[in-house]
Design an enzyme around this catalytic site. Sequence first.
Site, mmCIF file in Angstrom:
data_model
loop_
_atom_site.group_PDB
_atom_site.id
_atom_site.type_symbol
_atom_site.label_atom_id
_atom_site.label_comp_id
_atom_site.label_asym_id
_atom_site.label_seq_id
_atom_site.Cartn_x
_atom_site.Cartn_y
_atom_site.Cartn_z
ATOM 1 C CB THR A 1 -0.857 -0.025 1.288
ATOM 2 O OG1 THR A 1 -1.803 -1.077 1.173
ATOM 3 C CG2 THR A 1 -1.581 1.284 1.535
ATOM 4 N NE ARG B 1 -10.165 -5.837 3.419
ATOM 5 C CZ ARG B 1 -9.026 -5.173 3.467
ATOM 6 N NH1 ARG B 1 -8.605 -4.499 2.420
ATOM 7 N NH2 ARG B 1 -8.288 -5.176 4.553
ATOM 8 C CB VAL B 2 -14.417 -1.204 1.968
ATOM 9 C CG1 VAL B 2 -13.755 0.159 2.125
ATOM 10 C CG2 VAL B 2 -15.331 -1.217 0.745
ATOM 11 N N GLY B 3 -11.194 -1.917 2.876
ATOM 12 C CA GLY B 3 -10.250 -1.888 3.982
ATOM 13 C C GLY B 3 -10.248 -0.539 4.681
ATOM 14 C CG ASP B 4 -6.580 0.511 6.427
ATOM 15 O OD1 ASP B 4 -6.527 -0.529 5.735
ATOM 16 O OD2 ASP B 4 -5.638 1.317 6.524
ATOM 17 C CB THR C 1 0.557 0.824 5.259
ATOM 18 O OG1 THR C 1 0.728 -0.500 4.729
ATOM 19 C CG2 THR C 1 1.837 1.191 5.988
ATOM 20 N N GLY C 2 -1.024 -1.519 6.672
ATOM 21 C CA GLY C 2 -1.022 -2.697 7.536
ATOM 22 C C GLY C 2 -2.350 -3.420 7.462
ATOM 23 C CG HIS C 3 -5.001 -6.940 9.578
ATOM 24 N ND1 HIS C 3 -5.802 -7.115 10.675
ATOM 25 C CD2 HIS C 3 -5.542 -7.686 8.584
ATOM 26 C CE1 HIS C 3 -6.780 -7.958 10.356
ATOM 27 N NE2 HIS C 3 -6.642 -8.316 9.107
ATOM 28 N N GLY C 4 -5.839 -3.925 7.514
ATOM 29 C CA GLY C 4 -6.919 -2.948 7.465
ATOM 30 C C GLY C 4 -7.980 -3.142 8.526
#
Length: 313
Positions: A177, A205-208, A228-231
Amino acid sequence: MACVVVHGGAWAIPDGLVESSVKGVQEAADKAWSVLSANGSALDAVEEAVRCLEDNPTFDAGRGAVLNEDGKVEMDAIIMDGKNLKCGAVACVSGIANPVSLARLVMDKTDHVLLVGAGAERLWDEAGYTRVTDDYLVTEAARQEFQHFMKFDKAVVSLFNTQPVEERPTDTLDHETVGAVVVDAKGDIACATSTGGITGKKVGRVGDTPIVGSGAYCDNSVGAASTTGHGESIMKVTLARKALWLMERGKTPKEAAQEALAEMHTKVSGCGGIIIVNPDGHTGIHFTTKRMPWAVRSRYQRKYGIEPEDQTM
Ligand code: ASP
């Protein structure tokens, strides 16, 4: 003091991608700096930095985006202006070379903050921009990663969350990202983040990343953050807003970056990374994953790093 900070995603970046990742973030920081040097705004500079990273197939954004469970690209992006808290974001878009510029269109041309899928893509067409095909967006690396995921049904969540850094594989998935935070000479601040998300994610799926306060946040009076990272973890703690909240209470950008990520780990076992700049041009760069490429550019500095021991800002 004017300053640019760029990141290229917090993840177990394989050795083979280290050089291109570092080169990519340096190039993006230089491009954003050129915008500032030509009296451009912080907002134009973050857009330019993220466009540069989206065009670079090394990163999981624009060209190089990872694939969902159906083997398709669905990208998320956000841009925000700290002067007036205006923001624009898009989620689950396909066929767009530069989702950050589509997010900018949402901000500039509509009364909305977040558009998804076909509605967002229509705005791109109405602005007269052409769409790109998956042949442009999907790289061989993204295809291979998808096949690897399908074959081993790898639990992507566990790669971000539960394994200690030293036990995480370094040679598997790439999820870079991208994001940028900028303060310009006038003291205006902006941020932007863009991603293809996580390989094998559910369709829709929508992330952070496009969620205000999670993937990015900025306010001229406090600073700017891009994450960035695990949403799914980042959203639960609204990581970007959390970091700025800590700065409102007197923490330096560096302390805020460390404490916000520590809290995410304690509360939801999530790992990730964050870049921060404050109105004085002081920076905070921190990540709890194995690696995160970053670059800083200002009149006096041209720094970069990717390993945990580089987290010196
Ligand atoms: N935060 C992104 C997402 O969950 C992924 C990443 O930063 O690598 O969509």
